[in-house]
Design an enzyme around this catalytic site. Structure first.
Site, PDB file in Angstrom:
ATOM      1  N   CYS A 225     -71.125  52.240  25.124  1.00 15.94           N
ATOM      2  CA  CYS A 225     -71.373  52.061  23.710  1.00 15.94           C
ATOM      3  C   CYS A 225     -71.011  50.641  23.375  1.00 15.94           C
ATOM      4  CB  CYS A 225     -70.546  53.038  22.885  1.00 15.94           C
ATOM      5  SG  CYS A 225     -70.912  54.748  23.273  1.00 15.94           S
TER       6      CYS A 225
ATOM      7  N   ASP B 222     -71.857  57.257  45.428  1.00 14.08           N
ATOM      8  CA  ASP B 222     -72.301  57.315  44.032  1.00 14.08           C
ATOM      9  C   ASP B 222     -71.129  56.949  43.131  1.00 14.08           C
ATOM     10  OD1 ASP B 222     -73.989  57.603  41.919  1.00 14.08           O
ATOM     11  OD2 ASP B 222     -74.401  59.733  42.209  1.00 14.08           O
TER      12      ASP B 222
END
Length: 653
Positions: A2, A441
């Site tokens: 964000c 990952d």
């Protein structure tokens, strides 16, 4: 992640174009991150020098030129139409305009052509982020606006965990109406109410700081915010003020006292003075030519007015310096610096430490049997080479990523996530065929993506698949701004107990799963401070998603409340998808029941078909493969697209 932006310019260039450009820098996180939904909030103020005759010729008496702008923040560049949103607000002649829409910034702004429709102005804010809890409709897209006092526009990146308490205060004591389910609207109204306590026609910096101090005492959570105040400063009145082009108070940027959400300020010289810009990631500043970065500290606010240097105020004493570590291991762009921490460097060290963890977990025979190490695009591509260096195994690229698909863990519905994984990645056969493979990952959230990736590796011919995560197991909900998943959906969280690693491996189909240790993750970030940063003392990190220990106090009933709220906000989406499935002839039994009887939320937040006698969805009949609905009398309908009625809206075409 964000993100937040704020800019004040000294030149006379239309600021809308630079804000629009900055949004795309926050949308791109590596080659695929076209929207970086932090995530984010953005704000721009612009200095405009005008002679009095130019002002009176172009604008009526008392006219203000203000604009706001915001854009969707989708972490991997693929906006989810129902969850990411883009919008712009502008002001001219004392009026504030807005343009809102769900989707990629390029779509909502029509590849930038709609920016030209915005009235020019020296001041504005915008917003880019994934949705938090309760935010899905256009009506809940930011920035928010209240006309009293002084006209405040507000963009908020984060999440408040005492929303119920705040709503009660606003209703029964402040007597302010809240029109959405967004905690960002709550925060704006708390600030507006506190600022209104001055009872003055014009305010000064002290009034603003005092109002922020009272707001900080009421609000609990993590936030970074930009706000725009349209009213003139107390000491600036009359035509002499207008003649200088100083119309409106200015921008305000502020950060929670725990430092959970990041906020950075940069500056650059221009022909008429200095421009200043705020951003959650340094890349947005750097790419627009800003430098001299300064971190906004926990509990600190900065007020930026036209023609003046930024003024810093400590709104609340710093409680901790705990940046959300999930920004560094997952959301942030690798070319960003946050709180003086190099994102790329932190991921390199994560790779080294993960390599050491794998070395101590697997036997020497198992490690020597690994033929190749393959990163899962994109975040882990920085970490994987350092894992390979520690293990002394070959690194190859085995997946091709479609750069036009959004992140799957934020997609609504498990079926959509499974399909999204295969649209997002494809495996090349040669790197996998007849090989023992170690996949790297960045994290494992629900396990949907990981399971499909392991399946693709085996379909491509892999004999054994080991799976290593640069992050520890995600065991708890993210409560400070990103709606990752409910705890019950997290693969590492099982009815309040952490699921054993071997169970996770079995669930995703891997032969072994290795997770980064939390202390190693924290150390990797702590060791990645750049030499020229304004590093100030010992730092901590917000790591609640990995251990359930959050930096702010959290009421025991809050998570049950979140599940219930999350279920309510998903009801319309599930109902719409069920109707679509019926209309296209591929609905399963559950979708048929939902389309016919509606959907309800259980106490634990699960969505199930409503019983026939309580149905609110109407009755469906299929006609020629299509759908026809009979609306029940008295049924409440929720508009799909809403706009703030108090603003001049530039609605989507």
């Amino acid at each position: 992640m964000c993100g937040i932006l704020a800019l004040i310019q000294a030149s006379d260039t239309n600021v809308a174009y630079e804000l629009h450009e900055a949004m795309y820098f926050l949308q791109v996180i590596q080659p695929t991150m076209l929207l970086h939904l932090e995530l984010g909030v953005s704000g721009i103020t612009r200095h405009i020098s005008r002679a009095l005759n130019d002002y009176t010729r172009l604008f009526p008496s008392g006219a203000r030129r203000v604009w706001l702008s915001a854009g969707t923040n989708s972490d991997h560049g693929m906006a989810l139409p129902d969850t990411d949103r883009t919008w712009t607000q502008c002001a001219s002649g004392g009026k504030i305009y807005q343009c809102k829409g769900n989707g990629l910034a390029a779509k909502v702004f029509n590849d930038g052509s709609r920016v030209a429709d915005l009235p020019a102005g020296y001041m504005g804010i915008g917003h880019l982020r994934y949705p938090t809890i309760c935010t899905s409709a256009n009506a809940e897209a930011q920035p928010f606006y209240v006309n009293s006092p002084y006209g405040i526009c507000f963009a908020h990146n984060g999440n408040l965990i005492n929303a119920t308490e705040l709503k009660h205060f606003l209703d029964f004591e402040a007597h302010r109406h809240i029109n959405t389910q967004s905690d960002s609207e709550l925060m704006l109204n708390i600030f507006a109410n506190e600022l209104n306590e001055t009872g003055k026609a014009r305010v000064n910096d002290k009034d603003i700081v005092d109002a922020l101090q009272r707001m900080y005492k009421r609000c609990v959570g993590g936030w970074a915010c930009t706000a725009m105040l349209a009213g003139e400063p107390e000491h600036c009145r009359g035509w002499s003020h207008y003649a200088k082009g100083i119309l409106g108070y200015g921008l305000i940027g502020f950060r929670d006292s725990f430092g959970i959400r990041p906020l950075i300020m940069g500056s650059r010289p221009s022909g008429s003075g200095m421009d200043y810009m705020l951003a959650s990631e340094s890349v947005a500043l750097k790419q627009l030519g800003f430098g001299s970065f300064v971190d906004i500290l926990p509990g600190q606010a900065v007020i930026i007015r036209k023609g003046a240097s930024p003024v810093f105020h400590q709104v609340q004493d710093q409680k901790r310096y705990a940046l959300d570590i999930f920004e560094l291991c997952y959301f942030a762009r690798p070319d960003s610096i946050m709180d003086g921490i190099s994102v790329a460097k932190s991921r390199e060290i994560m790779g080294t430490r993960l390599g050491n963890k794998i070395k101590s977990t697997l036997t020497a025979e198992e490690i020597s049997a690994i033929d190749v190490i393959i990163p899962v695009p994109e975040t882990s591509t920085i970490s994987a080479p350092f894992v390979a260096a520690v293990l002394k195994r070959k690194l190859v690229q085995g997946f091709v990523k479609n750069r036009y698909v959004f992140r799957t863990f934020i997609m609504p519905g498990q079926q959509a996530r499974v399909k999204g994984v295969k649209r997002k990645l494809s495996a090349m056969e040669e790197p996998f065929a007849d090989k023992n493979v170690l996949l790297i990952d960045d994290s494992i959230v629900r396990g949907t993506t990981s399971r499909e990736i392991v399946a693709m590796a085996k379909e491509a011919g892999a004999k054994k698949v080991y799976f290593a995560s640069c992050s520890p197991p995600v065991t708890h909900a993210h409560i400070y701004g990103i709606d990752l998943a409910s705890p019950s959906e997290l693969i590492a969280h099982d009815r309040g107990h952490n699921r054993a690693v071997d169970q996770i491996a079995k669930h995703i189909g891997a032969d072994r799963v290795i997770f980064q240790d939390l202390e190693d993750l924290k150390a990797a970030c702590s060791e990645s401070v750049v030499s020229k940063s304004t590093y100030r003392g010992q730092r901590d990190f917000e790591v609640g998603v990995f251990c359930g220990s959050y930096v702010t106090p959290v009421d025991k009933g809050y998570f049950q409340h979140l599940d219930a709220v999350r279920g309510e906000t998903q009801k319309m989406k599930v109902l719409e998808k069920a109707r679509e499935a019926v209309a296209n002839g591929f609905a399963d039994q559950k979708q048929l029941e939902i389309a016919t009887n509606g959907v309800k939320v259980t106490e634990d937040g699960q969505l199930i078909p409503a019983s026939t006698d309580k149905a609110k969805g109407g009755t469906y009949t299929l006609v020629n493969g299509g759908e026809k609905r009979r609306k029940q009398s008295g049924e409440e309908r929720t508009p799909k697209d809403q706009m703030d009625i108090s603003l001049h809206n530039m609605a989507n075409d």
